[in-house]
Design a protein around this motif. Structure first.
Motif, PDB file in Angstrom:
ATOM      1  N   ARG A 130       0.775  -1.243   0.000  1.00  0.00           N
ATOM      2  CA  ARG A 130       0.000   0.000   0.000  1.00  0.00           C
ATOM      3  C   ARG A 130       0.806   1.293   0.000  1.00  0.00           C
ATOM      4  O   ARG A 130       0.366   2.282  -0.606  1.00  0.00           O
ATOM      5  CB  ARG A 130      -0.965  -0.017   1.183  1.00  0.00           C
ATOM      6  CG  ARG A 130      -2.181  -0.864   0.873  1.00  0.00           C
ATOM      7  CD  ARG A 130      -3.083  -0.990   2.065  1.00  0.00           C
ATOM      8  NE  ARG A 130      -4.407  -1.445   1.657  1.00  0.00           N
ATOM      9  CZ  ARG A 130      -5.302  -1.952   2.505  1.00  0.00           C
ATOM     10  NH1 ARG A 130      -5.004  -2.053   3.777  1.00  0.00           N
ATOM     11  NH2 ARG A 130      -6.481  -2.336   2.078  1.00  0.00           N
TER      12      ARG A 130
ATOM     13  N   PRO B  39      -4.498   2.748  -2.066  1.00  0.00           N
ATOM     14  CA  PRO B  39      -4.469   1.722  -1.011  1.00  0.00           C
ATOM     15  C   PRO B  39      -5.771   0.952  -0.878  1.00  0.00           C
ATOM     16  O   PRO B  39      -5.745  -0.246  -0.603  1.00  0.00           O
ATOM     17  CB  PRO B  39      -4.165   2.513   0.264  1.00  0.00           C
ATOM     18  CG  PRO B  39      -3.928   3.917  -0.126  1.00  0.00           C
ATOM     19  CD  PRO B  39      -4.027   4.054  -1.589  1.00  0.00           C
ATOM     20  N   GLU B  40      -6.903   1.634  -1.060  1.00  0.00           N
ATOM     21  CA  GLU B  40      -8.189   0.959  -0.855  1.00  0.00           C
ATOM     22  C   GLU B  40      -8.492  -0.028  -1.975  1.00  0.00           C
ATOM     23  O   GLU B  40      -9.455  -0.780  -1.881  1.00  0.00           O
ATOM     24  CB  GLU B  40      -9.325   1.977  -0.696  1.00  0.00           C
ATOM     25  CG  GLU B  40      -9.585   2.884  -1.879  1.00  0.00           C
ATOM     26  CD  GLU B  40      -8.830   4.206  -1.813  1.00  0.00           C
ATOM     27  OE1 GLU B  40      -7.714   4.241  -1.231  1.00  0.00           O
ATOM     28  OE2 GLU B  40      -9.338   5.192  -2.350  1.00  0.00           O
TER      29      GLU B  40
ATOM     30  N   ASN C  86      -8.619  -0.319   8.488  1.00  0.00           N
ATOM     31  CA  ASN C  86      -7.248  -0.480   8.019  1.00  0.00           C
ATOM     32  C   ASN C  86      -7.152  -1.599   6.981  1.00  0.00           C
ATOM     33  O   ASN C  86      -6.467  -1.466   5.965  1.00  0.00           O
ATOM     34  CB  ASN C  86      -6.336  -0.786   9.208  1.00  0.00           C
ATOM     35  CG  ASN C  86      -4.894  -0.873   8.796  1.00  0.00           C
ATOM     36  OD1 ASN C  86      -4.337   0.101   8.307  1.00  0.00           O
ATOM     37  ND2 ASN C  86      -4.295  -2.050   8.940  1.00  0.00           N
TER      38      ASN C  86
ATOM     39  N   ILE D 283      -9.617  -0.296   3.741  1.00  0.00           N
ATOM     40  CA  ILE D 283      -9.377   1.014   3.120  1.00  0.00           C
ATOM     41  C   ILE D 283      -7.889   1.327   3.079  1.00  0.00           C
ATOM     42  O   ILE D 283      -7.390   1.873   2.099  1.00  0.00           O
ATOM     43  CB  ILE D 283     -10.156   2.130   3.861  1.00  0.00           C
ATOM     44  CG1 ILE D 283     -11.638   1.738   4.034  1.00  0.00           C
ATOM     45  CG2 ILE D 283     -10.017   3.446   3.113  1.00  0.00           C
ATOM     46  CD1 ILE D 283     -12.493   2.768   4.761  1.00  0.00           C
ATOM     47  N   GLY D 284      -7.182   0.967   4.148  1.00  0.00           N
ATOM     48  CA  GLY D 284      -5.736   1.199   4.145  1.00  0.00           C
ATOM     49  C   GLY D 284      -5.342   2.667   4.296  1.00  0.00           C
ATOM     50  O   GLY D 284      -4.187   3.027   4.090  1.00  0.00           O
ATOM     51  N   ARG D 285      -6.286   3.499   4.602  1.00  0.00           N
ATOM     52  CA  ARG D 285      -6.019   4.900   4.923  1.00  0.00           C
ATOM     53  C   ARG D 285      -6.877   5.219   6.149  1.00  0.00           C
ATOM     54  O   ARG D 285      -7.942   4.658   6.328  1.00  0.00           O
ATOM     55  CB  ARG D 285      -6.537   5.858   3.847  1.00  0.00           C
ATOM     56  CG  ARG D 285      -6.135   5.605   2.444  1.00  0.00           C
ATOM     57  CD  ARG D 285      -6.673   6.800   1.642  1.00  0.00           C
ATOM     58  NE  ARG D 285      -6.672   6.560   0.216  1.00  0.00           N
ATOM     59  CZ  ARG D 285      -5.791   7.103  -0.624  1.00  0.00           C
ATOM     60  NH1 ARG D 285      -4.835   7.885  -0.175  1.00  0.00           N
ATOM     61  NH2 ARG D 285      -5.874   6.875  -1.922  1.00  0.00           N
ATOM     62  N   ARG D 286      -6.428   6.214   6.906  1.00  0.00           N
ATOM     63  CA  ARG D 286      -7.255   6.632   8.023  1.00  0.00           C
ATOM     64  C   ARG D 286      -8.281   7.638   7.511  1.00  0.00           C
ATOM     65  O   ARG D 286      -7.919   8.601   6.830  1.00  0.00           O
ATOM     66  CB  ARG D 286      -6.392   7.269   9.112  1.00  0.00           C
ATOM     67  CG  ARG D 286      -7.069   7.253  10.465  1.00  0.00           C
ATOM     68  CD  ARG D 286      -6.308   8.063  11.480  1.00  0.00           C
ATOM     69  NE  ARG D 286      -5.032   7.461  11.837  1.00  0.00           N
ATOM     70  CZ  ARG D 286      -4.584   7.374  13.089  1.00  0.00           C
ATOM     71  NH1 ARG D 286      -5.323   7.808  14.079  1.00  0.00           N
ATOM     72  NH2 ARG D 286      -3.402   6.869  13.341  1.00  0.00           N
TER      73      ARG D 286
END
Lengths: 332, 332
Positions: free
Chosen positions: A193, A204-205, B245, B248-251
């Motif tokens: 990612r 990343p998503e 996490n 989506i892998g982003r906050r």
């Protein structure tokens, strides 16, 4: 803005798109004008032409890509293992027992033969020791720093330079035609990612991969996600359709892989109703990259190659079909 | 189309957007002009204005929404339980032993008190028996058919009519400002995906939820994903940041919830660097919907309400802040 205004803006954008698009150059110049390229383009035209019986609405244009061996190289062994070995070396001062303990000793000494002899269990132990124990935010920084400095021994290039130029063009071509492009990799999701958007245009998503468990905790009043030494999911073979269903919730209409680890993903994708595309990238170029298939330990392509014929999947011959391998290569 | 042409098309679209956007009506007419609405709008303006110190690039504008009690109602109990009860009744002929066996007997007889007395274990048993055993494709059809026919006892409406009009407007408003909107629900992911796009404009790949395990299998040469009677992930409380996490892998930069099950999601979101928005929807309207908080069995809002003050989260008072509840209501 109301819906009408938005639609009008979209329409105007579309007009420009059509007008300017007509003047465009070859969208995939690194592909030779051979069967594999033509079949991919023919598929895209069929599913994007509203007048075609094979038309697919934009929201359903999902394309999934394996990463190791499909979007970047995977020899002499998966790049994730280079990362793990470098992490062992970086952490050995804090873990001096590793100096005499396999598989860590082999990693420290660069003895890849002993490392491979440690087997799946040993490699798993190595991955757990080097991938867990930090927060998710810390791990992302570790990955970024590693990628900025580590070099592939054969090419003396950063690992993310060893991405396939023809696949970059293909990704762009698909997105230009309304596809949402996803990575579905056996590699660690958090190892991908931090850099896939820059390298592939994939955010990343839209990255799916193998993972270890994480735990939500409060540290000094601040929430963190801690990476645990415990497998969460192995995104390989039968796991790939499972993960696709879990993350995407739609069946893709196109799937790209290069090994038997991608077999089930291609089966799942191409068994859907309507027109589908399955593509295998075959490593046939020992000069510019590597040549391997049925007998390879890394990225074995055997059963999937047999099924490609039966199921009508496209097989890309890297040596013949691509006039350029990496972005730093010149076209041949 | 090449990148330049695409950028030009985008620019022209933007021009139209700005021009037409200036003539737009109130984007959230079902919200009264109160503090909660104003704080949401002020946040969106701050993170989307390129001249603002709080500006966030479009790719990072992730907003996450709980579903039960945040986007649709959840009383007298979670709508998923209505589904499970209806499934028990539909399957009882094939499982006659259920007629005398709890919690199935209670479900068949509509004895919700006995059903609740079965506790977490009993409810889990009910969910497993009614949610597993089919393929993913079959299950999606079951959900669609149920949703098209089942009715909420109080309103005599389909369950997907009981979505909050002000939240629909908020979702549109955020997307019009470049946000990607996600559902992060404690409910079953496959129970949501068949209808969230139509109801909320949220596609399946942006839905995160609880899940059971699935298994890839070949049936008569066709690949299927079979739903197994085994928990895969519970997307509630500490699970929500973990799932965010993972998927989506982003906050996120904005999170919307209504109960203590959303506490960690709001903590995780609002503890990120830069400007963040946490919003709690408080159920205060027993006339048009329901009024409940600290003492409620379903959708308890207690700890999160305390933290809202400390952490500066917006608390929406449904009775005061919304002039319309459901799409079928007229504005008051």
């Amino acid at each position: 803005m109301n819906v009408q205004a938005y639609r009008l803006a979209q329409f105007v954008a579309l007009l420009f798109y059509c007008f300017l698009g007509s003047a465009q150059a070859d969208p995939m110049p690194s592909w030779n004008g051979v069967d594999s390229r033509n079949r991919i383009i023919e598929f895209v035209q069929a599913v994007t032409d509203p007048a075609s019986a094979d038309f697919v609405p934009e929201a359903e244009r999902i394309a999934v890509f394996d990463n190791d061996g499909t979007l970047w190289s995977e020899q002499p062994y998966y790049f994730q293992l280079f990362f793990a070995i470098d992490r062992v070396r970086a952490l050995v001062d804090a873990n001096p027992q590793w100096k005499t303990q396999q598989p860590f000793k082999a990693a420290i000494e660069g003895d890849t033969q002993a490392l491979m002899a440690a087997g799946e269990h040993g490699l798993l132990e190595l991955l757990m020791a080097t991938h867990a124990g930090t927060t998710t935010d810390e791990f992302a920084i570790i990955v970024e720093e590693w990628l900025a400095t580590a070099r592939h021994p054969r090419f003396d290039r950063r690992f993310n330079e060893l991405v396939f130029q023809p696949m970059l063009e293909l990704l762009d071509y698909l997105r230009d035609h309304g596809f949402k492009t996803w990575i579905v990799s056996g590699g660690g999701i958090e190892l991908l990612r931090p850099w896939t958007f820059e390298a592939y245009g994939i955010p990343p998503e839209q990255v799916v991969g193998s993972s270890i468990k994480t735990r939500f905790e409060m540290r000094d009043g601040q929430p963190v996600l801690t990476r645990m030494p415990e497998i969460n999911f192995i995104d390989d073979k039968e796991g790939k359709p499972v993960a696709i269903n879990q993350h995407i919730g739609r069946r893709p209409i196109a799937a790209f892989g290069n090994s038997d680890g991608d077999l089930q993903m291609l089966q799942w994708t191409t068994a859907g109703k309507g027109r589908r595309l399955g593509v295998l990238i075959r490593h046939t170029d020992s000069e510019r990259e590597w040549a391997y298939d049925r007998e390879s330990g890394v990225g074995r392509l055997d059963r999937a190659l047999d099924e490609a014929t039966e199921r009508g999947w496209v097989v890309v011959d890297m040596q013949q079909d691509w006039n350029r391998m990496y972005p730093f290569d010149t076209a041949k």
